[in-house]
Design a protein around this motif. Structure first.
Motif, short mmCIF file in Angstrom:
data_model
loop_
_atom_site.label_atom_id
_atom_site.label_comp_id
_atom_site.label_asym_id
_atom_site.label_seq_id
_atom_site.Cartn_x
_atom_site.Cartn_y
_atom_site.Cartn_z
N ASP A 320 0.84 -1.20 0.00
CA ASP A 320 0.00 0.00 0.00
C ASP A 320 0.88 1.25 0.00
O ASP A 320 1.94 1.27 0.64
N GLU A 331 -3.96 3.87 4.06
CA GLU A 331 -3.81 3.55 2.64
C GLU A 331 -4.55 4.53 1.74
O GLU A 331 -5.70 4.88 1.99
N GLY A 334 -3.36 0.90 -3.52
CA GLY A 334 -2.83 -0.45 -3.41
C GLY A 334 -2.17 -0.86 -4.71
O GLY A 334 -2.68 -0.57 -5.80
#
Length: 511
Positions: A320, A331, A334
């Motif tokens: 992340d 995050e 990703g």
């Protein structure tokens, strides 16, 4: 100021200045669903353009797609979402509130990190330039004690996630003494899994309706169209397919404003590569995507990579990109090496061959995939969080959104000094000349100082004041948001001055 207070101010600021509204507010709202106001939709569109152009314009081998939200229900069986798209949930019996067990444990890890960082910060202040942070972390007893607690918890947490050990997750919560933020008690239920997909029915009659799902991600629309795009576009591996679109997840523990919502938007790119080369491409896209974030100028130290504790069922590598929000590192994007899982599954479930013939190797194979997936809404919140600033001036405090000029909803505010003597007409002439290139706003209400403050709060990078001299020599005063400096410039030069600052080309030059 406490970080929680800053976040509350962010939420209030977003409503007051037309960025984000609670959805269905006049009916007391709908949980974890939000609407973007007149400023918010402009910022959101600018973020999407920054992402889209950086993917599609700057890479010859990346093309776009817009797939449907409704998809054949077997797709979600093939992808694993029907069986494996779950969150581990736990309830507190006293408050009747529900939480994600993994998030509670992640927050506990963050508390140990915060304790260590506080010790480091105190020592750095005490020793000044002579401070050696590395040596301090390796020798200070309090830091070492908290590091040991962090290491132990991290190992247990990782093992429980990878083994899908729900009882183990609960045991960690009990052993760590994690309490419910509402009731303050440790009276927890067992941890259980909850599927996140929204289901609905499609069909003209109730008897003939079939159960389908609102897509929980946009990636599958790319996978099932991969061969269509490859053949019609005569694409050669490696190549990518980019898409921006809505996704839906029945988040039980939706929280932190627009950070986790039930209806959200994703910007995803699936990059198809030869088997065996996927981890090299994974590293390349990690570097490329981090550059994209840092190019906005919010401070390299506020970004970091976070390796996944548990790999998804389809991945052989995952990381992340995290940003330091007011509520900690979280995050925003990703990056995953998805192997050939998705395409192989769709080949099996559909019964159709979706292989790629590689003319260089003289063989056909199922490509491997490297994915980059970023939430538009999280990116929006990250930009707002990084830009929000309260500055103490000589006589008052100003609240300013120091948005990157290229992303700012309004690029230029044009203000007549007074509402007479032909100044409004002159201001309108300037807007009519520049409105084809920039989003401009006309502002004549209140004193010029109040107008500046209003535009600061909106995040407008340039304010132009039309005064009586403007009618004589066609010059205006331009004021720069971040420095508050002013200079006299020719009206004819405004387009060039502003254009250089708000050009995506300038931003792309940093990539």
């Amino acid at each position: 100021m406490a970080q929680e207070d800053i976040f509350k101010k962010l939420v209030a600021h977003c409503k007051e200045y037309g960025y984000v509204f609670q959805s269905s507010e006049i009916y007391d709202g709908l949980g974890a669903v939000y609407d973007y106001g007149q400023m918010g939709v402009e910022l959101k569109n600018n973020i999407k353009k920054y992402w889209w152009d950086s993917m599609v314009l700057l890479h010859e081998n990346v093309v776009g797609l817009d797939s449907a939200i409704f998809m054949h229900p077997t797709i979600w069986k093939a992808s694993g979402h029907v069986d494996a798209f779950n969150d581990p949930l736990i309830d507190n019996k006293d408050s009747k509130k529900r939480y994600r067990a993994d998030v509670l444990i992640e927050d506990q890890l963050a508390k140990y990190e915060e304790k260590m960082n506080k010790e480091v910060a105190k020592a750095a202040k005490r020793f000044g330039d002579a401070f050696d942070e590395k040596q301090f972390r390796e020798t200070n007893p309090r830091v070492l004690a908290n590091q040991e607690k962090w290491n132990t918890l991290h190992t247990r947490f990782s093992d429980a996630l990878n083994d899908n050990n729900l009882a183990g997750l609960k045991q960690i919560i009990e052993d760590e003494g994690i309490v419910c933020p509402i009731s303050g008690s440790r009276n927890w239920t067992d941890v259980r899994q909850f599927n996140l997909m929204f289901a609905t029915e499609m069909g003209s009659t109730a008897e003939g309706a079939s159960k389908i799902f609102l897509r929980p991600e946009t990636a599958q629309g790319i996978f099932v169209n991969y061969l269509n795009v490859q053949k019609t576009g005569r694409m050669k591996i490696p190549f990518g397919i980019a898409q921006i679109g809505k996704a839906f997840r029945n988040e039980i523990v939706a929280r932190q404003f627009i950070f986790r919502m039930r209806e959200f938007e994703q910007m995803e790119m699936q990059f198809f590569v030869r088997p065996g080369s996927e981890l090299d491409w994974f590293e390349k896209w990690k570097e490329t995507r981090m550059k994209w974030h840092r190019a906005l100028g919010f401070g390299d130290e506020n970004y970091r990579f976070h390796e996944h504790e548990k790999l998804a069922h389809y991945a052989n590598a995952a990381v992340d990109v995290e940003y330091k929000f007011p509520f900690g590192f979280k995050e925003v994007e990703g990056i995953h090496s998805r192997t050939d899982f998705d395409l192989s599954q769709h080949e099996e479930y559909s019964g159709k061959k979706i292989r790629y013939y590689d003319p260089e190797l003289g063989e056909s194979y199922v490509p491997y995939v490297v994915e980059t997936s970023i939430g538009v809404d999280r990116m929006f919140l990250q930009v707002i969080s990084a830009s929000y600033c309260e500055e103490q001036l000589e006589k008052d405090t100003r609240v300013v959104l120091k948005l990157p000029p290229v992303l700012a909803p309004v690029k230029l505010a044009v203000m007549p000094l007074v509402k007479k003597d032909g100044l409004p007409e002159k201001a309108r002439e300037i807007i009519d000349e520049l409105k084809f290139d920039f989003n401009c706003q006309y502002d004549e209400k209140d004193s010029i100082g109040k107008r500046y403050r209003r535009q600061d709060a909106i995040g407008t990078p340039f304010c132009v004041t039309v005064d009586h001299q403007s009618a004589e020599d066609n010059t205006v005063t331009i004021r720069y948001r971040d420095t508050m400096e002013q200079e006299r410039v020719a009206i004819a030069d405004l387009g060039k001055i502003i254009g250089e600052q708000v050009s995506y080309k300038t931003l792309f030059g940093k990539l």
